[in-house]
Design an enzyme around this catalytic site. Structure first.
Site, PDB file in Angstrom:
ATOM      1  N   CYS A 196     -52.015  32.262   6.971  1.00  0.00           N
ATOM      2  CA  CYS A 196     -50.681  31.660   6.931  1.00  0.00           C
ATOM      3  C   CYS A 196     -49.705  32.434   7.811  1.00  0.00           C
ATOM      4  CB  CYS A 196     -50.176  31.623   5.488  1.00  0.00           C
ATOM      5  SG  CYS A 196     -51.052  30.439   4.452  1.00  0.00           S
ATOM      6  N   CYS A 217     -51.376  38.922  20.979  1.00  0.00           N
ATOM      7  CA  CYS A 217     -51.111  37.837  20.032  1.00  0.00           C
ATOM      8  C   CYS A 217     -50.096  38.361  19.027  1.00  0.00           C
ATOM      9  CB  CYS A 217     -52.404  37.361  19.359  1.00  0.00           C
ATOM     10  SG  CYS A 217     -53.259  38.638  18.402  1.00  0.00           S
TER      11      CYS A 217
END
Length: 393
Positions: free
Chosen positions: A197, A351
């Site tokens: 999430c 990232c």
């Protein structure tokens, strides 16, 4: 299938309890007997985050006598969009303590037990043994498998839930009466295949939808009413407002609860079993990893860099490292974007946290870009060590 009540009823309800739980008591299926069983029940919530928040609030309101909370994390501002058991004044506090305070405010009759620690192989069996039922609100595969294995080995049922973006799942795993989590998912997905999430996002209210299903199942198990989701997987699509139930059969070849189990104790290393990153990525990042500070030094020195952000466009809109180019990881792994990478510049990938960039780095190196590197800790490390003015998420 209907199952007998999980716990024996308490001896009595006090006058205050009768007043408080009157709307339960007038439901014939619950009544005094069911409420006494709730009072006598001991339930552990694994995690006080997205799923744990609504679960703990409603378990407390329902009158579960003892509620355990295990969570090692602290409240962060980004939690408040969905973790409704915490408030602004709780930012920086241990989640377990913040959740306990909210529970006491809702129902001071509940005994709250705080486990402000990491759930691991050394303590899971001892902690679980103190409770009748486990409600699993974890967000990583290593802990999910450990929760399942400990519950099966101790003969305890647990209510599982999972959320991602607009999709949720819930089930009850109880090896004595049906399948376990390994029957549904014998092996974890490949590292990086299923974003967390934190990487992919989640609609805040989805936590309430799935968390309330978990509490509903817990109440049914404790009181012995209705048909719990044993052997059934509830799948919820919030965008289409669609619920589906999928039959899950007990796997006779399950390594844990099958006819001839080979896993008879906890695994030595659940992180290794689930793999934080693939073996190829591990090999790729060896001697090809730089820190966020090193990246900043390279930029300040004027090094000719091709800095690539491998996150998704929605994340790019939240924050970005100056000078970066957005090329999502999927386009690199598929080979679609390989032609965009120069042969004569230093390639640097990043990232959010370093997992996706490690996987992308492995693909680049396999394609011949041997000097490419990635940033350890990703943009999270950049925000923490280089530019704290950037918003985090």
């Amino acid at each position: 299938m209907a199952l007998p009540p999980l716990v024996e009823p308490a001896a009595e309800l006090s006058i205050d309890e009768i007043r408080r739980y009157s709307r339960h008591l007038i439901i014939p299926d619950v009544g005094m007997d069911g409420q006494k069983r709730l009072k006598n029940a001991k339930v552990l919530a694994v995690g006080a985050g997205g799923l744990g928040s609504p679960a703990l609030l409603y378990l407390a309101a329902a009158g579960v006598g003892t509620l355990g909370i295990i969570d090692f994390d602290t409240v962060d501002e980004s939690n408040l969009q969905r973790q409704v058991i915490h408030g602004v004044s709780d930012v920086g506090r241990p989640k377990a303590e913040s959740a306990a305070d909210s529970i006491r405010e809702i129902n001071p009759l509940v005994n709250v037990v705080i486990h402000n620690t990491t759930l691991d192989r050394d303590n899971v069996m001892e902690i679980f043994s103190q409770y009748d039922l486990i409600v699993d609100g974890t967000d990583n595969f290593a802990t999910r498998y450990m929760v399942n294995d400990a519950a099966v080995l101790l003969g305890k049922p647990y209510v599982w839930g999972s959320i991602y973006r607009f999709d949720g799942q819930a089930s009850v795993f109880w090896a004595e009466n049906g399948p376990c989590y390994r029957c549904l998912y014998p092996e974890p997905p490949p590292p990086g295949m299923v974003p967390s999430c934190a990487e992919g996002g989640v609609l805040g209210v989805l936590c309430a939808s799935i968390g309330s299903i978990q509490v509903n199942e817990a109440i049914k198990l404790i009181t012995g009413i209705g048909e719990p989701l044993v052997g059934k997987l509830m799948v919820y699509d919030a965008l289409e407002m669609e619920y589906r139930k999928i039959r899950v059969r007990k796997d006779p070849n399950c390594v844990l609860c099958g006819e001839n189990p080979t896993l008879t104790e906890l695994m030595e290393d659940y992180d290794d079993f689930c793999g934080a990153i693939s073996a190829e990525a591990e090999e790729a990042i060896a001697n090809s990893t730089i820190t966020a500070r090193e990246l900043k030094d390279w930029q300040d020195a004027g090094k000719d860099l091709f800095l690539v952000d491998v996150r998704e466009p929605a994340e790019w809109e939240i924050n970005r490292i100056p000078g970066a180019t957005l090329i999502p990881k999927g386009e690199i792994l598929s080979g679609e974007a390989l032609s965009r990478f120069p042969q004569d510049r230093q390639i640097v990938l990043h990232c959010k946290s370093g997992v996706r960039s490690a996987e992308a780095l492995a693909a680049l190196k396999a394609a011949g870009f041997k000097d490419a590197v990635h940033v350890q800790g990703g943009i999270v490390s950049w925000v923490n060590t280089v530019d704290p003015s950037l918003p985090s998420y």
